[in-house]
Scaffold this motif. Structure first.
Motif, short mmCIF file in Angstrom:
data_model
loop_
_atom_site.label_atom_id
_atom_site.label_comp_id
_atom_site.label_asym_id
_atom_site.label_seq_id
_atom_site.Cartn_x
_atom_site.Cartn_y
_atom_site.Cartn_z
N GLN A 158 36.99 51.96 2.73
CA GLN A 158 36.61 50.98 3.26
C GLN A 158 36.17 49.93 1.88
O GLN A 158 35.44 48.95 2.70
CB GLN A 158 35.47 51.04 4.32
N HIS A 159 37.07 50.52 0.88
CA HIS A 159 36.43 49.56 -0.15
C HIS A 159 37.76 48.75 -0.25
O HIS A 159 38.53 48.69 -0.99
CB HIS A 159 36.45 50.57 -0.96
N TYR A 160 37.52 47.70 0.29
CA TYR A 160 38.29 47.18 0.55
C TYR A 160 38.97 45.95 -0.97
O TYR A 160 39.93 45.82 -1.49
CB TYR A 160 38.74 45.99 1.63
N GLU B 33 41.14 54.02 -1.22
CA GLU B 33 39.76 52.90 -0.64
C GLU B 33 39.82 52.74 -0.02
O GLU B 33 39.08 51.55 0.78
CB GLU B 33 40.40 52.79 -1.98
N ALA C 135 38.07 47.28 -4.02
CA ALA C 135 39.28 47.79 -4.61
C ALA C 135 40.49 47.84 -4.42
O ALA C 135 40.94 47.90 -4.80
CB ALA C 135 38.23 48.87 -4.78
#
Length: 267
Positions: free
Chosen positions: A49-51, A45, A53
């Motif tokens: 760049q799905h910070y 994640e 999550a």
């Protein structure tokens, strides 16, 4: 009539309860994940760049497996994820928590470095360059905090691999603080507050001797002393200015009359 209404209400309530019981319960797919599975998924994640999550997975890892290296790494990753997400307050809180809980951790120097980066990036926010802003209204708090954080890292961990970059950023911040003082001095001079202008410029000279902003600070001191009729101080300052900056443009007519707006980089 009232009896029929009561029956209708009761039927609606029963139907609602039945419908709720038919809805499937939300399943936490991470419930039985191993610590390595949680960590690898959180890292994926982060890579995407799905910070938000990633933070959630790291927090679950820390809650489910609170002991061991993975939990410690998760704490550091959470701080970094908040930093990348632009949540300065949460990032700083996570950094401070780690430093407080693990002051002797092998990688605690990185957390000191990260603390500096968080404030450093706030100091050079892109919005500072987009809009014209009176320098006296720009709060240098983030600049000072970033400098203090990098200095603490260098003082506590002089051999850290993050020390060279911290020193480079400290030099940049020294120049930024010096420029701020010069802008304030110029602000006072334009408004006829010559004593305040000379004092602020003197602060730049005494506190930030290595900064290029010293040249303009000396020039402001020279002009302020001239306006105040302090000829001895004026002449002494002029000698210092011309000795250290023999080719200074500030003494030319253009240098006297041109108001340089350094923050408007497109001009």
């Amino acid at each position: 009539m009232q009896k029929k209404l009561s029956l209708v209400v009761a039927s609606v309530v029963l139907l609602g309860m039945s419908a709720c019981s038919l809805l499937p319960e939300k399943v936490d797919e991470t419930k039985n994940w191993s610590v390595t599975k949680l960590y690898s998924e959180a890292r994926e994640e982060m890579a995407g760049q799905h910070y938000e999550a990633a933070i959630g997975l790291f927090q679950k890892l820390e809650a489910n497996y609170p002991f061991g290296n993975y939990a410690l790494q998760a704490q550091m990753e959470i701080a970094y994820a908040y930093y990348k997400a632009g949540d300065q307050a949460q990032a700083l809180a996570a950094v401070e928590r780690f430093i407080k809980l693990h002051p002797n951790h092998a990688n605690v120097d990185y957390m000191y470095y990260l603390r500096g980066l968080i404030s450093f990036n706030d100091q050079i926010s892109f919005l500072n360059f987009l809009y014209e802003q009176d320098p006296t209204e720009r709060d240098p708090k983030a600049t000072r905090e970033a400098f203090a954080a990098f200095k603490q890292l260098v003082d506590k961990f002089p051999n850290s691999k993050y020390a060279p970059d911290s020193l480079a950023r400290m030099n940049y911040l020294i120049d930024a603080m010096a420029k701020y003082e010069v802008h304030v001095a110029r602000y006072y001079y334009r408004r006829g507050a010559y004593l305040a202008a000379s004092n602020r410029a003197q602060t730049t000279v005494s506190d930030f001797a290595a900064s290029p902003a010293i040249e303009e600070a000396l020039f402001i001191m020279y002009r302020s002393y001239d306006k105040l009729g302090l000829t001895d101080l004026r002449d002494d300052t002029l000698r210092v200015l011309t000795k250290n900056y023999p080719n200074t443009a500030f003494l030319s007519p253009e240098g006297v009359n041109k108001e340089r707006k350094w923050w408007k980089f497109w001009q």
